[in-house]
Design a protein around this motif. Structure first.
Motif, PDB file in Angstrom:
ATOM      1  N   PHE A  29       0.834  -1.202   0.000  1.00  0.00           N
ATOM      2  CA  PHE A  29       0.000   0.000   0.000  1.00  0.00           C
ATOM      3  C   PHE A  29       0.873   1.259   0.000  1.00  0.00           C
ATOM      4  O   PHE A  29       0.628   2.204  -0.741  1.00  0.00           O
ATOM      5  N   GLN A  31       3.780   1.509  -1.214  1.00  0.00           N
ATOM      6  CA  GLN A  31       4.362   1.663  -2.543  1.00  0.00           C
ATOM      7  C   GLN A  31       3.436   2.479  -3.448  1.00  0.00           C
ATOM      8  O   GLN A  31       3.875   3.376  -4.160  1.00  0.00           O
ATOM      9  N   VAL A  32       2.133   2.156  -3.380  1.00  0.00           N
ATOM     10  CA  VAL A  32       1.165   2.880  -4.204  1.00  0.00           C
ATOM     11  C   VAL A  32       1.144   4.353  -3.799  1.00  0.00           C
ATOM     12  O   VAL A  32       1.211   5.250  -4.642  1.00  0.00           O
ATOM     13  N   ARG A  35       4.341   6.192  -4.812  1.00  0.00           N
ATOM     14  CA  ARG A  35       4.557   6.387  -6.240  1.00  0.00           C
ATOM     15  C   ARG A  35       3.574   7.392  -6.827  1.00  0.00           C
ATOM     16  O   ARG A  35       3.962   8.260  -7.599  1.00  0.00           O
ATOM     17  N   TYR A  36       2.281   7.285  -6.437  1.00  0.00           N
ATOM     18  CA  TYR A  36       1.279   8.094  -7.132  1.00  0.00           C
ATOM     19  C   TYR A  36       0.889   9.346  -6.386  1.00  0.00           C
ATOM     20  O   TYR A  36       0.524  10.335  -6.986  1.00  0.00           O
TER      21      TYR A  36
END
Lengths: 161, 424
Positions: A29, A31-32, A35-36
């Motif tokens: 989670f 990571q998401v 990144r975004y």
């Protein structure tokens, strides 16, 4: 065998599994999010959950042996007399035990070879990752051994009666 | 080769778990014929599950678990009831539609069967549905959970054959819905013949209210599929996002989930994952041997020796998979047989996504054919009935699914339309 010791061990494994599975969900989670949302990808967020997954899988496989939750097909045996069924079950368990023994041996070889290799992102010793299989197999052997002993006992009392 | 397969089947018949049976066969083979260090066993078994895409398995299991613990199932059933409850055999229709909606949230057939079945079957009992009938329908409709995205079977298929999981997901959508409609058609015939009652009259207002109640849960598949299609998420990240969404929904919005439930949910996820990944791990070793022995090439030659007609070959493969599906477990087939067949069909010009979805539909049928039909067995367990009771009813429903499989097999556009339109 000291059954409170086994109970504590099982409790310990369960806690570790909960932590590992929460860790996986959290890191992926993150990571998401990184990144975004924050636009700053983490360098370790692909590697770490993969290694957590390896440990979680082999530890959970050991725990599944305790409840005999591994998927098997018993239908072919139900036509045989109960006595024969018991003996076949015992033989099958001995085959599993031997297989796990091979895994522990093979796993220790790999741990030795890779002890000083480092992972790409986190620089973790790879031996630590490869230790999951032999450790899981060893715990699985322990649970299985207890089940085999119980079976032998049941067979003996039946024989006597 | 014969020793490898023979020892595997012997081990399975003796009741040894499938994961261990695969491993035992591989180890025996290496001991007898191998000239490599035994270290290769542990190495391949560990590398085999060291994969980012496989992380989607625990994460989709988690999303499904959180959703059903948060009681969203009732909302979904309520919405399905407002939509199709009016039709003859109303509850049977509601059952199928609910399974399809829930299948778009969870990725596993058994999860679908238990979540929907535990609420629907008691109601169906009260309306006089034969238990065998409702359980057969439940097993088949529940197995659509693996065809309709997300799907754990497709993750495994994508990882072992190197096919895009996103494309497989999109490709599974139309076949999943189509198979569901086939099941509903047959259920309708049964309802007419057995005089099963329709539900309350249809009203737009009821559709509206129940839709509002179910809206936030129905948004989950939109997040998953939308995220993957637009390239925002990988399947694994989509699963993590869906889990986070389910957590917020359960804890803060619906307030049907408490923090105290979380440890046991995470533990259950870990346990199920361990069982699945131990099979995948052993199969990785098995696959390594198959590749080293060039079994896929030999199998391809064997099949092409029988026929090199594209359609005849697809028919042959489907029959083979259906037979395997009656007595083998889905994951084992996917990781042992499918990588062997994939190079063969692609050499004949078949789209890997088309093949993958076809196999998934085929496996959904296999999950309902005795003796080893996990979804049917789960349905009978939920419905507290025996396989014998379901026997007279399961075959017609399996037949309906086979009709759908034929469409999926011989009309590739059924599968490839969506992935080609949305993902290039």
């Amino acid at each position: 065998m000291d059954s409170t010791l086994i109970r504590r061990l099982t409790y310990g494994i369960e806690r570790v599994l909960i932590v590992l599975s929460m860790g996986i969900a959290l890191v992926v989670f993150l990571q998401v999010v990184f990144r975004y949302v924050l636009r700053q990808p983490l360098f370790w967020s692909e590697e770490l959950p993969r290694y957590l997954l390896i440990w979680m899988s082999f530890l959970a496989a050991a725990l599944a042996q305790k409840t005999e939750a591994h998927i098997n097909i018993t239908l072919c045996l139900t036509w045989l007399p109960r006595r024969t069924q018991r003996w076949i079950h015992l033989a099958a368990n001995l085959v599993i035990l031997a297989f796990l023994g091979v895994l522990v041996y093979s796993g220790s070889l790999v741990v030795n070879i890779t002890a000083h290799h480092r992972s790409t992102a986190l620089q973790l010793p790879m031996g630590l990752v490869y230790a999951a299989l032999p450790v899981g197999a060893l715990l699985m052997m322990l649970y299985l051994l207890l089940q085999i002993l119980q079976e032998l006992q049941a067979l003996r009392t039946r024989e006597a009666a | 080769m014969i020793a490898l397969v023979g020892s595997f089947f012997l081990a399975v018949v003796l009741g040894i778990p499938i994961s261990v049976a695969i491993g035992v066969a591989s180890v025996l083979y290496l001991l007898l014929y191998g000239s490599v260090s035994l270290a290769v066993i542990a190495q391949q078994m560990t590398i085999g599950i060291d994969s980012f895409p496989l992380l989607a398995i625990p994460l989709f299991l988690l999303a499904g678990q959180l959703m059903s613990e948060a009681n969203i199932t009732e909302r979904i059933i309520g919405f399905a009831n407002a939509l199709v409850g009016r039709i003859a055999g109303g509850l049977a229709m509601v059952l199928v539609i609910s399974c399809m909606f829930f299948g778009a949230i969870s990725g596993s057939g058994v999860a679908d069967v238990t979540a929907i079945g535990s609420l629907m079957l008691p109601a169906m009992d009260r309306q006089g549905y034969k238990k065998g009938l409702s359980c057969s329908l439940l097993g088949c409709a529940g197995s659509l959970g693996t065809v309709i995205p997300p799907s754990i079977v497709m993750i495994i298929l994508g990882v072992t054959t190197g096919t895009s999981i996103g494309k497989l997901y999109l490709g599974g959508f139309i076949p999943g819905v189509f198979t569901g409609l086939c099941l509903m058609a047959l259920a309708w015939v049964y309802a007419k013949r057995m005089n099963l009652p329709p539900g309350d009259p249809f009203s737009l207002r009821k559709v509206g209210t129940s839709f509002r109640q179910a809206f936030l849960s129905l948004l989950t598949p939109v997040i998953i599929i939308g995220g993957i299609v637009t390239g925002v998420f990988t399947a694994t990240e989509a699963a993590a996002a869906a889990s986070a969404y389910a957590l917020v929904l359960g804890l803060c919005v619906y307030r049907t989930l408490t923090l105290r439930q979380l440890p046991s949910i995470f533990l259950r996820v870990a346990e199920t994952t361990g069982i699945i990944l131990f099979i995948i791990s052993a199969a990785a070793l098995f696959g390594w041997i198959l590749a080293a022995e060039q079994i896929p090439q030999k199998m391809a030659e064997f099949f092409l020796g029988i026929t090199n007609n594209y359609y005849a070959l697809l028919l042959l493969i489907n029959v083979l998979l259906l037979i395997l599906g009656t007595f083998m477990e889905t994951i084992a087939i996917i990781i042992i047989v499918v990588p062997v067949l994939m190079p063969l069909v692609t050499s004949l010009g078949m789209d890997p996504v088309h093949f993958g979805v076809m196999v998934t539909v085929n496996m959904a049928i296999g999950a309902n054919t005795p003796p080893v039909g996990v979804d049917l067995i789960a349905a009978c367990k939920v419905g507290r009935t025996t396989l014998d009771e379901a026997m007279p009813y399961i075959w017609p429903f399996v037949g309906a699914m086979t009709v759908a499989l034929a469409f999926v097999t011989f009309i590739p556009q059924v599968v490839t339309l969506l992935p080609n339109a949305f993902m290039k």
